[in-house]
Design a protein around this motif. Sequence first.
Motif, PDB file in Angstrom:
ATOM      1  N   VAL A 187       0.849  -1.188   0.000  1.00  0.00           N
ATOM      2  CA  VAL A 187       0.000   0.000   0.000  1.00  0.00           C
ATOM      3  C   VAL A 187       0.890   1.246   0.000  1.00  0.00           C
ATOM      4  CG1 VAL A 187      -1.862  -1.202   1.197  1.00  0.00           C
ATOM      5  CG2 VAL A 187      -0.134   0.028   2.535  1.00  0.00           C
ATOM      6  N   GLU A 188       0.247   2.401   0.000  1.00  0.00           N
ATOM      7  CA  GLU A 188       0.992   3.668   0.038  1.00  0.00           C
ATOM      8  C   GLU A 188       0.916   4.275   1.433  1.00  0.00           C
ATOM      9  OE1 GLU A 188       0.879   6.455  -3.377  1.00  0.00           O
ATOM     10  OE2 GLU A 188      -0.893   5.287  -3.890  1.00  0.00           O
ATOM     11  N   GLY A 189       2.058   4.365   2.087  1.00  0.00           N
ATOM     12  CA  GLY A 189       2.124   5.050   3.365  1.00  0.00           C
ATOM     13  C   GLY A 189       2.039   4.147   4.568  1.00  0.00           C
ATOM     14  N   GLU A 190       2.782   4.544   5.614  1.00  0.00           N
ATOM     15  CA  GLU A 190       2.860   3.731   6.816  1.00  0.00           C
ATOM     16  C   GLU A 190       1.521   3.660   7.550  1.00  0.00           C
ATOM     17  OE1 GLU A 190       6.809   5.621   5.867  1.00  0.00           O
ATOM     18  OE2 GLU A 190       4.790   6.412   6.211  1.00  0.00           O
ATOM     19  N   LYS A 191       0.781   4.765   7.596  1.00  0.00           N
ATOM     20  CA  LYS A 191      -0.511   4.762   8.275  1.00  0.00           C
ATOM     21  C   LYS A 191      -1.455   3.744   7.644  1.00  0.00           C
ATOM     22  CE  LYS A 191      -4.408   7.842   9.349  1.00  0.00           C
ATOM     23  NZ  LYS A 191      -4.941   9.229   9.192  1.00  0.00           N
ATOM     24  N   THR A 192      -1.469   3.707   6.324  1.00  0.00           N
ATOM     25  CA  THR A 192      -2.318   2.753   5.616  1.00  0.00           C
ATOM     26  C   THR A 192      -1.852   1.322   5.857  1.00  0.00           C
ATOM     27  OG1 THR A 192      -2.653   4.432   3.915  1.00  0.00           O
ATOM     28  CG2 THR A 192      -3.301   2.182   3.361  1.00  0.00           C
ATOM     29  N   ALA A 193      -0.540   1.116   5.869  1.00  0.00           N
ATOM     30  CA  ALA A 193      -0.003  -0.225   6.108  1.00  0.00           C
ATOM     31  C   ALA A 193      -0.390  -0.751   7.489  1.00  0.00           C
ATOM     32  CB  ALA A 193       1.519  -0.212   5.952  1.00  0.00           C
ATOM     33  N   GLU A 194      -0.326   0.103   8.503  1.00  0.00           N
ATOM     34  CA  GLU A 194      -0.697  -0.328   9.852  1.00  0.00           C
ATOM     35  C   GLU A 194      -2.180  -0.696   9.921  1.00  0.00           C
ATOM     36  OE1 GLU A 194       1.069  -0.977  12.437  1.00  0.00           O
ATOM     37  OE2 GLU A 194       3.006  -0.309  11.687  1.00  0.00           O
ATOM     38  N   ALA A 195      -3.020   0.120   9.297  1.00  0.00           N
ATOM     39  CA  ALA A 195      -4.459  -0.165   9.323  1.00  0.00           C
ATOM     40  C   ALA A 195      -4.780  -1.468   8.596  1.00  0.00           C
ATOM     41  CB  ALA A 195      -5.223   0.999   8.693  1.00  0.00           C
ATOM     42  N   ALA A 196      -4.182  -1.665   7.423  1.00  0.00           N
ATOM     43  CA  ALA A 196      -4.458  -2.871   6.647  1.00  0.00           C
ATOM     44  C   ALA A 196      -3.917  -4.116   7.331  1.00  0.00           C
ATOM     45  CB  ALA A 196      -3.862  -2.728   5.250  1.00  0.00           C
ATOM     46  N   ALA A 197      -2.763  -4.005   7.975  1.00  0.00           N
ATOM     47  CA  ALA A 197      -2.199  -5.161   8.674  1.00  0.00           C
ATOM     48  C   ALA A 197      -3.100  -5.606   9.814  1.00  0.00           C
ATOM     49  CB  ALA A 197      -0.807  -4.818   9.196  1.00  0.00           C
ATOM     50  N   GLN A 198      -3.743  -4.655  10.488  1.00  0.00           N
ATOM     51  CA  GLN A 198      -4.645  -4.996  11.582  1.00  0.00           C
ATOM     52  C   GLN A 198      -5.926  -5.644  11.059  1.00  0.00           C
ATOM     53  OE1 GLN A 198      -5.410  -1.752  14.260  1.00  0.00           O
ATOM     54  NE2 GLN A 198      -7.068  -2.812  15.317  1.00  0.00           N
TER      55      GLN A 198
END
Length: 341
Positions: A213-224
């Motif tokens: 994905v694009e961006g760390e914030k998005t990565a954290e949300a998607a990983a959860q």
Amino acid sequence: MLRAAEIASKLGDRALAVCQYLLPNGRKRGKEFEVGSLRGEEGRSLRICLNGTGPVWKDFATGESGGDLLDLWAAVRCGGDMRQAMPQAADYLSMNADSAGTGTGRPNGKHNGSKRKGPDQGPTVVTPVPADAPEPPVRHPELGEPALMFEYHNGTGGVLFHVWRFEPKEFRPLTLWKTSDHLEWLWKGFTGRLPLYRQADLLAHPDKPVLIVEGEKTAEAAAQDFPELCVTTWPHGAKAIGRVDLTPLAGRNCTLWPDHDAAGEEAVGIMADRLLDIAGQVAVVELPSDLPSGWDLADAMPEGWTEETVRELIAGAKAKLREPEPESAEPEHNTDIVAEL
């Protein structure tokens, strides 16, 4: 304080020495300096004109290109951030004020037998961050407290650097540097090849599909929300894609999810092209056209969507295929780069 144009001009006066400093694995060939890429590995894809108008540079493998040597400095060392590149380059020039135009880093191109401080003896990035490192700051001197803070790690969990996010959407990298006598946190970008975010998770689960994905914030949300996937991203935006170390994705099944805007589509397109030589499978999610502009997986689900909707889009992602090879051969090695651009 030197202006950008002055710094660029002074770097151009010692073009070869600057190229050798930034990209030590490269070499001079005729009127050009050649190296593998902005990451600095050996090769000939990235070519930098050493004289004439510019200098200008182009990576013939990725299509990335730029103008003067300050622009190159920003691309190699700072993820394209000119505000970080200017003070770094100015420091370099102050340490090498007597070597302009020689391409040697020595006064008048000759060794005078004395030991002198060169750029390799200046501050260096320390990674991973050691246990006895000082505590990082809690505020940025201009932007104040961050909305979010992200840590990039190596494969075993060691901290490499931080990225701070300030609202509405500003980012600052924070790295640990060693000077002659102490360790210090500085608002500078990570040097060398850039790691993927959540790299330790990627290496710990080699059989899981990967969602990029694009961006760390998005990565954290998607990983959860989607624990069955390894979710990752890269630092510093689209301009830094050429510097990202993608080896943890070798042979992996990778799906890219863009932000819903033109910049997002362009960024994942560039990343997908790079992954074709590395990953086992590469696919790009095609988003519905009626999504809000800029929507990503960190935002609230659109009306009628569930997590299963997201999974269905990932499962139906369009495979990325290699473009046919152009009929014309690669430009000759001494091709005029200025004309190419």
